[in-house]
Design a protein around this motif. Structure first.
Motif, PDB file in Angstrom:
ATOM      1  N   CYS A 147     -55.842 -14.850 -24.113  1.00 25.80           N
ATOM      2  CA  CYS A 147     -54.875 -14.948 -25.154  1.00 25.80           C
ATOM      3  C   CYS A 147     -55.556 -15.192 -26.451  1.00 25.80           C
ATOM      4  O   CYS A 147     -54.773 -14.735 -27.612  1.00 25.80           O
ATOM      5  CB  CYS A 147     -54.355 -16.475 -24.778  1.00 25.80           C
ATOM      6  SG  CYS A 147     -53.224 -16.521 -23.535  1.00 25.80           S
ATOM      7  N   ASP A 179     -49.394 -23.422 -31.557  1.00 26.01           N
ATOM      8  CA  ASP A 179     -49.389 -23.612 -29.997  1.00 26.01           C
ATOM      9  C   ASP A 179     -49.243 -25.328 -29.838  1.00 26.01           C
ATOM     10  O   ASP A 179     -50.062 -26.038 -30.161  1.00 26.01           O
ATOM     11  CB  ASP A 179     -50.366 -23.166 -29.574  1.00 26.01           C
ATOM     12  CG  ASP A 179     -50.599 -23.418 -27.960  1.00 26.01           C
ATOM     13  OD1 ASP A 179     -49.863 -23.974 -27.524  1.00 26.01           O
ATOM     14  OD2 ASP A 179     -51.640 -22.604 -27.420  1.00 26.01           O
ATOM     15  N   PHE A 189     -54.483 -13.320 -29.958  1.00 26.97           N
ATOM     16  CA  PHE A 189     -54.133 -13.917 -31.026  1.00 26.97           C
ATOM     17  C   PHE A 189     -54.923 -13.353 -32.324  1.00 26.97           C
ATOM     18  O   PHE A 189     -54.649 -13.299 -33.517  1.00 26.97           O
ATOM     19  CB  PHE A 189     -54.460 -15.390 -30.971  1.00 26.97           C
ATOM     20  CG  PHE A 189     -53.629 -16.247 -30.177  1.00 26.97           C
ATOM     21  CD1 PHE A 189     -52.343 -15.614 -29.622  1.00 26.97           C
ATOM     22  CD2 PHE A 189     -53.885 -17.278 -29.597  1.00 26.97           C
ATOM     23  CE1 PHE A 189     -51.734 -16.339 -28.480  1.00 26.97           C
ATOM     24  CE2 PHE A 189     -53.177 -18.235 -28.495  1.00 26.97           C
ATOM     25  CZ  PHE A 189     -51.922 -17.466 -27.994  1.00 26.97           C
ATOM     26  N   SER A 202     -49.014 -24.248 -24.882  1.00 26.03           N
ATOM     27  CA  SER A 202     -49.013 -23.285 -23.994  1.00 26.03           C
ATOM     28  C   SER A 202     -50.245 -22.831 -23.436  1.00 26.03           C
ATOM     29  O   SER A 202     -50.591 -22.773 -22.230  1.00 26.03           O
ATOM     30  CB  SER A 202     -48.489 -21.927 -24.859  1.00 26.03           C
ATOM     31  OG  SER A 202     -47.380 -22.004 -25.316  1.00 26.03           O
ATOM     32  N   ILE A 252     -50.185 -19.106 -36.100  1.00 31.54           N
ATOM     33  CA  ILE A 252     -50.019 -19.310 -34.731  1.00 31.54           C
ATOM     34  C   ILE A 252     -49.919 -20.703 -34.568  1.00 31.54           C
ATOM     35  O   ILE A 252     -50.960 -21.279 -34.705  1.00 31.54           O
ATOM     36  CB  ILE A 252     -50.894 -18.623 -33.715  1.00 31.54           C
ATOM     37  CG1 ILE A 252     -50.454 -16.974 -33.825  1.00 31.54           C
ATOM     38  CG2 ILE A 252     -50.059 -18.946 -32.384  1.00 31.54           C
ATOM     39  CD1 ILE A 252     -51.423 -16.079 -33.103  1.00 31.54           C
ATOM     40  N   TYR A 292     -54.792 -20.496 -35.983  1.00 34.87           N
ATOM     41  CA  TYR A 292     -54.260 -20.720 -34.925  1.00 34.87           C
ATOM     42  C   TYR A 292     -54.450 -22.425 -34.570  1.00 34.87           C
ATOM     43  O   TYR A 292     -55.680 -22.772 -34.835  1.00 34.87           O
ATOM     44  CB  TYR A 292     -55.254 -20.016 -33.538  1.00 34.87           C
ATOM     45  CG  TYR A 292     -54.849 -20.488 -32.387  1.00 34.87           C
ATOM     46  CD1 TYR A 292     -53.473 -20.582 -32.095  1.00 34.87           C
ATOM     47  CD2 TYR A 292     -55.655 -20.857 -31.351  1.00 34.87           C
ATOM     48  CE1 TYR A 292     -53.196 -21.084 -30.609  1.00 34.87           C
ATOM     49  CE2 TYR A 292     -55.534 -21.038 -30.001  1.00 34.87           C
ATOM     50  CZ  TYR A 292     -54.003 -21.285 -29.673  1.00 34.87           C
ATOM     51  OH  TYR A 292     -53.990 -21.556 -28.583  1.00 34.87           O
ATOM     52  N   LEU A 305     -48.626  -9.870 -26.842  1.00 36.02           N
ATOM     53  CA  LEU A 305     -47.770 -10.031 -28.142  1.00 36.02           C
ATOM     54  C   LEU A 305     -47.087  -8.782 -28.513  1.00 36.02           C
ATOM     55  O   LEU A 305     -47.846  -7.923 -28.739  1.00 36.02           O
ATOM     56  CB  LEU A 305     -48.627 -10.767 -29.076  1.00 36.02           C
ATOM     57  CG  LEU A 305     -48.832 -12.296 -28.552  1.00 36.02           C
ATOM     58  CD1 LEU A 305     -49.549 -12.860 -29.774  1.00 36.02           C
ATOM     59  CD2 LEU A 305     -47.754 -13.138 -28.376  1.00 36.02           C
ATOM     60  N   ASP A 324     -44.892 -12.745 -23.759  1.00 38.15           N
ATOM     61  CA  ASP A 324     -46.183 -13.180 -22.916  1.00 38.15           C
ATOM     62  C   ASP A 324     -47.367 -13.152 -24.072  1.00 38.15           C
ATOM     63  O   ASP A 324     -47.691 -12.394 -24.660  1.00 38.15           O
ATOM     64  CB  ASP A 324     -46.565 -12.224 -22.003  1.00 38.15           C
ATOM     65  CG  ASP A 324     -47.839 -12.679 -21.024  1.00 38.15           C
ATOM     66  OD1 ASP A 324     -48.408 -13.516 -21.621  1.00 38.15           O
ATOM     67  OD2 ASP A 324     -47.559 -12.255 -19.885  1.00 38.15           O
ATOM     68  N   MET A 325     -47.800 -14.460 -24.016  1.00 33.38           N
ATOM     69  CA  MET A 325     -48.708 -14.718 -25.192  1.00 33.38           C
ATOM     70  C   MET A 325     -50.050 -13.916 -24.784  1.00 33.38           C
ATOM     71  O   MET A 325     -51.152 -13.769 -25.784  1.00 33.38           O
ATOM     72  CB  MET A 325     -49.054 -16.134 -25.077  1.00 33.38           C
ATOM     73  CG  MET A 325     -49.756 -16.683 -24.073  1.00 33.38           C
ATOM     74  SD  MET A 325     -49.973 -18.578 -24.617  1.00 33.38           S
ATOM     75  CE  MET A 325     -50.537 -19.158 -22.780  1.00 33.38           C
TER      76      MET A 325
END
Length: 153
Positions: free
Chosen positions: A79, A59, A83, A62, A57, A93, A47, A43-44
């Motif tokens: 989230c 994405d 991160f 998401s 990261i 990110y 983590l 699950d983000m």
């Protein structure tokens, strides 16, 4: 996307999804061609990674999914907080989004922890344009013993 990164020499790739079925399919698809690639159900917002252990990261939908399903911006902020926890200082990110709402929200998140370093719109053949947003975890200045200033790495 994970296999493209792997084929370009990024062998320490972790593909994650909240769906066990998706992870099983990806793992089976890449088992022979990319044996060092990792696949994990995660699950983000929680983590299963150590603090400051991830360099990048990527994405590709998401956060868009959270923003489009009526999720509150608080879930997206959760989230981003996760991160930040796992990224190394100056870690990146990358977000690929077709949603103006996602772009506006993420670009408003530059603060003491994040800097939005680049926003770029690119055309995709046969589809609407998408935007690439690059957010970097800021390096933190820390006071060293004796009063000197250093960087927390």
């Amino acid at each position: 996307l994970g296999s493209s990164l792997y084929n370009d020499g990024f062998c320490n790739v972790l593909n994650m999804d909240i769906s066990p079925a998706v992870i099983a399919q990806m793992a089976a698809r890449h088992a022979k061609a990319a044996p060092k690639m990792h696949h994990r159900v995660m699950d983000m917002m929680a983590l299963d990674c150590c603090n400051s252990s991830v360099e990048m990261i990527l994405d590709k939908g998401s956060i868009d999914a959270l923003m489009c399903t009526g999720s509150t911006q608080e879930r997206v902020k959760a989230c981003l907080s996760e991160f930040l926890r796992v990224l190394v200082p100056n870690g990146a990110y990358f977000v690929v989004t077709g949603q103006s709402r996602t772009q506006s929200f993420l670009c408003s998140q530059s603060n003491a922890d994040w800097t939005t370093t680049k926003t770029e719109t690119a055309a995709h053949v046969g589809r609407r344009p998408f935007t690439v947003i690059i957010m970097r975890k800021r390096e933190k200045d820390v006071l060293l013993p004796g009063g000197g200033l250093g960087v927390d790495v």
